[in-house]
Design a protein around this motif. Structure first.
Motif, short mmCIF file in Angstrom:
data_model
loop_
_atom_site.label_atom_id
_atom_site.label_comp_id
_atom_site.label_asym_id
_atom_site.label_seq_id
_atom_site.Cartn_x
_atom_site.Cartn_y
_atom_site.Cartn_z
N ASP A 1 -46.87 -19.57 12.79
CA ASP A 1 -47.87 -18.61 12.34
C ASP A 1 -47.78 -18.43 10.83
OD1 ASP A 1 -49.31 -16.23 11.70
OD2 ASP A 1 -49.12 -15.56 13.78
N ALA B 1 -45.98 -12.79 5.61
CA ALA B 1 -45.61 -11.38 5.68
C ALA B 1 -44.14 -11.14 5.38
CB ALA B 1 -45.97 -10.82 7.05
N ARG B 2 -43.28 -12.15 5.57
CA ARG B 2 -41.85 -11.96 5.34
C ARG B 2 -41.45 -12.19 3.89
NH1 ARG B 2 -38.60 -16.08 4.53
NH2 ARG B 2 -36.80 -14.94 5.33
N ALA C 1 -49.51 -16.49 8.90
CA ALA C 1 -49.60 -15.08 8.49
C ALA C 1 -48.24 -14.40 8.59
CB ALA C 1 -50.63 -14.36 9.36
N ARG C 2 -47.48 -14.71 9.63
CA ARG C 2 -46.15 -14.11 9.76
C ARG C 2 -45.19 -14.66 8.70
NH1 ARG C 2 -44.71 -13.37 16.22
NH2 ARG C 2 -46.42 -11.89 16.67
N ASP C 3 -45.35 -15.93 8.38
CA ASP C 3 -44.52 -16.51 7.32
C ASP C 3 -44.81 -15.82 5.98
OD1 ASP C 3 -42.71 -18.91 6.47
OD2 ASP C 3 -44.39 -18.96 5.06
N ARG D 1 -41.25 -19.31 9.34
CA ARG D 1 -40.22 -18.48 9.98
C ARG D 1 -40.59 -17.01 9.85
NH1 ARG D 1 -35.42 -19.56 5.46
NH2 ARG D 1 -36.67 -18.92 3.67
N GLU D 2 -39.87 -16.22 10.59
CA GLU D 2 -39.95 -14.77 10.47
C GLU D 2 -38.56 -14.20 10.68
OE1 GLU D 2 -41.79 -12.84 14.14
OE2 GLU D 2 -42.62 -14.88 14.21
#
Length: 407
Positions: free
Chosen positions: A109, A115-116, A111-113, A92-93
């Motif tokens: 994604d 990053a959060r 990487a987006r998971d 998730r994001e």
């Protein structure tokens, strides 16, 4: 070979259900971090998956496992496999945050998971074959004991202001390097956000921080930054807290969060009452803090006085008051008097008061307020006389409690 699968029989079953047919599942967060730094295998395992929540439920139920929608609106399904619970969360994001909660969007994604998430060391993934996937430099930070926010520290904090407390809690638990200065500066800039947090969440983080290995020095950092008083709702005595932590370690005692909270923040009954409300403490925790207020047994007492205190207080209150008094006294750790005082419960077990109403009925005292008063006086006489158990001594106590002369 994945070292975590061997310790959790249910984990291969979850991988069998979710790690196939175009979807992937990975172990994420604390379990990976703790294994990498040699802290062993955690009891709780969290997983992240590309599968959407409904697909997670469908797959695990088709595999004969149980799915519990514990936080399905945020993508979390608890899967019960071989009697073990595993939290499985869809990638998730964040779409929108208000400093307390977030609206999320599911995705695929990794990487987006990552990053959060909050800290680099908490954004580590492990595949079924044991390969660690590090997208943010978390492995090096975990091994160095460097608690660092992912990306912009201010942004991470503004997504959830509880991350201010988590910064200090994780530093106290995992830090082996100086506190990250960018993270500290961001915490100070965003300190007003602490007021928006639920007190239950604050309590949970604070109680974990208080028993962490580097709690004392971390609390000093919080105090210097002006972040301790907003959390406690009053001043904290970090020096006494630090001495108590050293005493506990020296005596081989397990860190106790409520006792440490009392050493840090309780001097009066008003302090205990405020903390009960501000931290949403249980009645038992609040009572224990209240019990810290009052005189403690001291090395200056004779053996008889220490035993009387132990009988009146009970073991927990006796230990709590004595340990905090030792910390406040600033006496050397090897002080024989304090050591003997703290060892008193190991040398002597308080007896049960041997008298009851029948002893007074036999002497003609009827039920009523006078009986209750006589029993109370008798117990005090029994304590003063050194807890005798001989029949003649007890007869004398009954007579004296009733104000009768010897016949």
């Amino acid at each position: 070979m994945n070292p975590l699968l061997a310790r959790h029989p249910g984990l291969p079953l979850v991988f069998d259900a979710l790690d196939r047919d175009g979807e992937e599942v990975r172990i994420v967060g604390g379990a990976v971090r703790d294994w990498l730094i040699g802290r062993g295998v955690r009891a709780d395992i969290d997983l992240a998956t590309t599968a959407l929540p409904d697909e997670v439920v469908r797959r695990v139920e088709a595999a004969g496992l149980k799915a519990v929608p514990t936080g399905i609106e945020h993508g979390t399904v608890t899967v019960i496999a071989a009697g073990e619970p595993f939290e499985v969360t869809s990638l998730r994001e964040d779409v929108e945050t208000d400093g307390r909660r977030a609206k999320v969007m599911f995705g695929r994604d990794w990487a987006r998971d990552a990053a959060r998430r909050d800290f680099t060391m908490n954004a580590l993934y492990m595949r079924r074959d044991g390969e660690v996937v590090d997208l943010v430099g978390g492995q090096a930070d975990a091994e160095a004991g460097h608690v660092r926010f992912i990306g912009d520290a201010d942004q991470r904090i503004r997504e959830d202001y509880l991350r201010i407390l988590r910064l200090f809690r994780f530093h106290a638990a995992y830090g082996r390097s100086p506190l990250d200065q960018a993270a500290l500066a961001a915490a100070v800039r965003n300190r007003d956000g602490l007021a928006n947090l639920s007190r239950e969440r604050v309590r949970a983080e604070l109680m974990k921080l208080l028993v962490a290995p580097r709690a004392a020095e971390t609390l000093r950092e919080m105090e210097s930054a002006g972040l301790l008083q907003p959390v406690l709702g009053g001043a904290g005595d970090v020096e006494v807290f630090g001495r108590l932590a050293v005493i506990e370690a020296t005596l081989g005692l397990k860190p106790d969060a409520v006792r440490r909270l009392g050493a840090l923040a309780v001097r009066t009954l008003e302090d205990a009452a405020r903390l009960k409300v501000d931290l949403r403490l249980s009645n038992a925790e609040a009572q224990r803090l209240e019990d810290l207020v009052g005189p403690a047994a001291t090395p200056g007492m004779c053996e008889k006085g220490q035993r009387a205190a132990l009988y009146r207080f009970g073991r927990i209150k006796y230990d709590d008051r004595a340990l905090i008094a030792f910390a406040r006294a600033g006496a050397p750790l090897d002080d024989d008097g304090w050591r003997a005082l703290l060892d008193q419960p190991n040398r002597w077990t308080p007896p049960v008061f041997p008298l009851n109403a029948g002893a007074f009925f036999a002497r003609g005292l009827p039920p009523g307020p006078a009986l209750g008063a006589a029993l109370k006086r008798a117990e005090e006489l029994w304590i003063e006389r050194g807890f005798p158990n001989e029949p003649l001594a007890l007869v004398e106590i009954v007579r004296d409690a009733m104000g009768l002369s010897a016949s």
